[in-house]
Design a protein around this motif. Structure first.
Motif, PDB file in Angstrom:
ATOM      1  N   TYR A   8       0.893  -1.122  -0.032  1.00 31.10           N
ATOM      2  CA  TYR A   8       0.026  -0.259  -0.109  1.00 31.10           C
ATOM      3  C   TYR A   8       0.940   1.348   0.059  1.00 31.10           C
ATOM      4  CZ  TYR A   8      -3.624   3.169   1.641  1.00 31.10           C
ATOM      5  OH  TYR A   8      -4.543   4.353   1.690  1.00 31.10           O
ATOM      6  N   ARG A  11       1.650   9.235  -0.079  1.00 30.31           N
ATOM      7  CA  ARG A  11       2.361  10.340   0.175  1.00 30.31           C
ATOM      8  C   ARG A  11       2.530  10.789   1.747  1.00 30.31           C
ATOM      9  NH1 ARG A  11      -0.067  14.151  -2.406  1.00 30.31           N
ATOM     10  NH2 ARG A  11       1.020  15.743  -1.239  1.00 30.31           N
ATOM     11  N   VAL A  22      -8.138   2.202   5.803  1.00 27.25           N
ATOM     12  CA  VAL A  22      -7.743   1.284   4.665  1.00 27.25           C
ATOM     13  C   VAL A  22      -6.878   0.012   5.065  1.00 27.25           C
ATOM     14  CG1 VAL A  22      -6.544   0.921   2.393  1.00 27.25           C
ATOM     15  CG2 VAL A  22      -8.035   2.881   2.752  1.00 27.25           C
ATOM     16  N   GLY A  38       5.658   7.243  -0.316  1.00 25.36           N
ATOM     17  CA  GLY A  38       5.760   7.693  -1.835  1.00 25.36           C
ATOM     18  C   GLY A  38       6.322   9.121  -1.632  1.00 25.36           C
ATOM     19  N   ASP A  77      10.302   8.952  -5.941  1.00 28.99           N
ATOM     20  CA  ASP A  77       9.775   8.881  -7.448  1.00 28.99           C
ATOM     21  C   ASP A  77      10.859   8.796  -8.269  1.00 28.99           C
ATOM     22  OD1 ASP A  77       7.366   9.543  -6.452  1.00 28.99           O
ATOM     23  OD2 ASP A  77       7.605  11.672  -6.549  1.00 28.99           O
ATOM     24  N   TRP A  84       8.727   2.153 -12.767  1.00 31.39           N
ATOM     25  CA  TRP A  84       8.351   2.505 -11.531  1.00 31.39           C
ATOM     26  C   TRP A  84       8.033   1.215 -10.694  1.00 31.39           C
ATOM     27  CZ3 TRP A  84       3.461   2.792  -8.467  1.00 31.39           C
ATOM     28  CH2 TRP A  84       3.622   3.079  -7.020  1.00 31.39           C
ATOM     29  N   ASN A 102      -5.522   5.134  -6.348  1.00 27.91           N
ATOM     30  CA  ASN A 102      -4.714   6.028  -7.171  1.00 27.91           C
ATOM     31  C   ASN A 102      -4.848   5.445  -8.523  1.00 27.91           C
ATOM     32  OD1 ASN A 102      -2.691   7.274  -8.740  1.00 27.91           O
ATOM     33  ND2 ASN A 102      -1.937   8.074  -6.890  1.00 27.91           N
ATOM     34  N   SER A 119      -8.938   0.063  -3.160  1.00 24.27           N
ATOM     35  CA  SER A 119      -9.094   0.422  -1.789  1.00 24.27           C
ATOM     36  C   SER A 119     -10.366   1.414  -1.534  1.00 24.27           C
ATOM     37  CB  SER A 119      -7.963   0.848  -0.806  1.00 24.27           C
ATOM     38  OG  SER A 119      -7.461   1.986  -1.414  1.00 24.27           O
ATOM     39  N   PRO A 120     -10.994   1.141  -0.583  1.00 25.15           N
ATOM     40  CA  PRO A 120     -12.288   2.094  -0.381  1.00 25.15           C
ATOM     41  C   PRO A 120     -11.966   3.297   0.158  1.00 25.15           C
ATOM     42  CG  PRO A 120     -12.358   0.458   1.364  1.00 25.15           C
ATOM     43  CD  PRO A 120     -11.325   0.064   0.427  1.00 25.15           C
ATOM     44  N   GLN A 123     -14.847   9.006   4.223  1.00 25.35           N
ATOM     45  CA  GLN A 123     -14.965  10.289   4.274  1.00 25.35           C
ATOM     46  C   GLN A 123     -13.913  11.199   3.743  1.00 25.35           C
ATOM     47  OE1 GLN A 123     -16.111  11.491   8.372  1.00 25.35           O
ATOM     48  NE2 GLN A 123     -16.204   9.239   8.853  1.00 25.35           N
TER      49      GLN A 123
HETATM   50  P1  NAD Z   1      -1.909   9.853  -0.748  1.00 23.34           P
HETATM   51  O1  NAD Z   1      -1.178   9.926   0.510  1.00 23.34           O
HETATM   52  O2  NAD Z   1      -2.945  10.879  -1.532  1.00 23.34           O
HETATM   53  O3  NAD Z   1      -3.081   8.489  -1.019  1.00 23.34           O
HETATM   54  C1  NAD Z   1      -2.539   7.354  -0.629  1.00 23.34           C
HETATM   55  C2  NAD Z   1      -3.610   6.231  -0.729  1.00 23.34           C
HETATM   56  O4  NAD Z   1      -4.854   6.581   0.055  1.00 23.34           O
HETATM   57  C3  NAD Z   1      -4.363   6.355  -2.378  1.00 23.34           C
HETATM   58  O5  NAD Z   1      -4.776   5.292  -2.898  1.00 23.34           O
HETATM   59  C4  NAD Z   1      -5.425   7.354  -1.773  1.00 23.34           C
HETATM   60  O6  NAD Z   1      -6.697   7.217  -2.923  1.00 23.34           O
HETATM   61  C5  NAD Z   1      -6.074   6.602  -0.381  1.00 23.34           C
HETATM   62  N1  NAD Z   1      -6.853   7.548   0.215  1.00 23.34           N
HETATM   63  C6  NAD Z   1      -6.509   9.106   0.208  1.00 23.34           C
HETATM   64  N2  NAD Z   1      -7.787   9.637   1.046  1.00 23.34           N
HETATM   65  C7  NAD Z   1      -8.530   8.487   1.469  1.00 23.34           C
HETATM   66  C8  NAD Z   1      -9.494   8.376   2.365  1.00 23.34           C
HETATM   67  N3  NAD Z   1     -10.197   9.405   2.798  1.00 23.34           N
HETATM   68  N4  NAD Z   1      -9.971   7.043   2.553  1.00 23.34           N
HETATM   69  C9  NAD Z   1      -9.327   5.869   2.060  1.00 23.34           C
HETATM   70  N5  NAD Z   1      -8.228   6.072   1.310  1.00 23.34           N
HETATM   71  C10 NAD Z   1      -7.905   7.459   0.940  1.00 23.34           C
HETATM   72  O7  NAD Z   1      -0.880   9.187  -2.059  1.00 23.34           O
HETATM   73  P2  NAD Z   1      -0.633   8.999  -3.404  1.00 23.34           P
HETATM   74  O8  NAD Z   1      -0.509  10.313  -4.202  1.00 23.34           O
HETATM   75  O9  NAD Z   1      -1.943   8.193  -4.041  1.00 23.34           O
HETATM   76  O10 NAD Z   1       0.676   8.026  -3.423  1.00 23.34           O
HETATM   77  C11 NAD Z   1       1.193   7.505  -4.707  1.00 23.34           C
HETATM   78  C12 NAD Z   1       2.605   7.684  -4.548  1.00 23.34           C
HETATM   79  O11 NAD Z   1       3.197   6.749  -5.602  1.00 23.34           O
HETATM   80  C13 NAD Z   1       3.047   9.105  -4.659  1.00 23.34           C
HETATM   81  O12 NAD Z   1       4.192   9.405  -3.747  1.00 23.34           O
HETATM   82  C14 NAD Z   1       3.499   9.193  -6.152  1.00 23.34           C
HETATM   83  O13 NAD Z   1       4.532  10.021  -6.447  1.00 23.34           O
HETATM   84  C15 NAD Z   1       4.079   7.532  -6.155  1.00 23.34           C
HETATM   85  N6  NAD Z   1       4.128   7.318  -7.754  1.00 23.34           N
HETATM   86  C16 NAD Z   1       5.300   7.563  -8.542  1.00 23.34           C
HETATM   87  C17 NAD Z   1       5.672   7.173  -9.620  1.00 23.34           C
HETATM   88  C18 NAD Z   1       6.898   7.455 -10.025  1.00 23.34           C
HETATM   89  O14 NAD Z   1       7.839   8.022  -9.757  1.00 23.34           O
HETATM   90  N7  NAD Z   1       6.996   7.387 -11.488  1.00 23.34           N
HETATM   91  C19 NAD Z   1       4.486   6.426 -10.509  1.00 23.34           C
HETATM   92  C20 NAD Z   1       3.429   6.242  -9.801  1.00 23.34           C
HETATM   93  C21 NAD Z   1       3.161   6.729  -8.360  1.00 23.34           C
END
Ligand code: NAD
Length: 173
Positions: A8, A11, A22, A38, A77, A84, A102, A119-120, A123
């Motif tokens: 999982y 950021r 989650v 991340g 990243d 990736w 995501n 993942s769900p 709020q």
């Molecule tokens: P985020 O912290 O915004 O969210 C993480 C996860 O939690 C996601 O699946 C999101 O949908 C979920 N989430 C957020 N709020 C929620 C809620 N209220 N209830 C339930 N789930 C919730 O982080 P993110 O942006 O999704 O993190 C992805 C990471 O992967 C980033 O750091 C991104 O840069 C990295 N990434 C990097 C590359 C690359 O380097 N080329 C490619 C893809 C992803």
């Protein structure tokens, strides 16, 4: 017997109760969880104020209350999405399923042949990093949107003051 291990990533700027819900759900479905921090290279900006190490503290301390084995791994990243997933796998314990909401993360894992479970959302209007950072900047109550352990970490690192200083720099520049 091989252990059922999930991945999982987030950021976690900061780690909040939506993420925590989650992980609690995932913990019921697998033996172990690998959590990727991340954008580990990012910190000290309005969108990404906390360092990878600080986010490791937030997640690790919040998960102490759960009865599951977990690994928290910072992941920087890379500039090419196509590599990736290999990059992630080179840094983490092996896992057989990834959980995400995501769309890019879901696509990249699916294309690499890794099973992905959506993942769900819990709020999403309030359990959101953007909303929590907005409240911190405006002296509004944010503490009930994150696990208690995260409140302590943010206090320990003086995170709200950091965000406020960053906001002043941003408005001057
Ligand atoms: P985020 O912290 O915004 O969210 C993480 C996860 O939690 C996601 O699946 C999101 O949908 C979920 N989430 C957020 N709020 C929620 C809620 N209220 N209830 C339930 N789930 C919730 O982080 P993110 O942006 O999704 O993190 C992805 C990471 O992967 C980033 O750091 C991104 O840069 C990295 N990434 C990097 C590359 C690359 O380097 N080329 C490619 C893809 C992803």
């Amino acid at each position: 017997m091989n252990r059922n291990r999930a991945f999982y990533i987030g950021r976690f700027q900061p780690y909040h109760l939506g993420h925590h819900a989650v992980i609690q759900k995932i913990a019921k479905e697998v033996d172990e969880i690998v959590i990727g921090i991340g954008s580990a290279q990012k910190s000290h900006t309005l969108e990404d104020p906390f360092t990878a190490g600080e986010r490791v503290m937030m997640v690790s301390r919040s998960l102490e209350e759960l009865d599951i084995t977990y690994y928290v791994i910072p992941i920087m990243d890379v500039h090419r999405h196509a590599i990736w997933v290999s990059h992630v796998r080179s840094l983490t314990p092996p896992f057989n399923v990834a959980y995400s909401n995501n769309p890019l993360v879901i696509d990249l894992f699916s294309e690499a042949g890794i099973k992905v479970k959506k993942s769900p959302l819990f709020q999403r209007d309030v359990y959101s990093g953007t909303e929590i950072r907005r409240r911190m900047l405006n002296d509004k109550k944010w503490q009930d949107l994150v696990p208690k352990a995260v409140v302590k970490v943010i206090k320990e690192i003086d995170g709200v003051q950091r965000l406020k200083k960053l906001s002043k720099i941003d408005s001057q520049g």
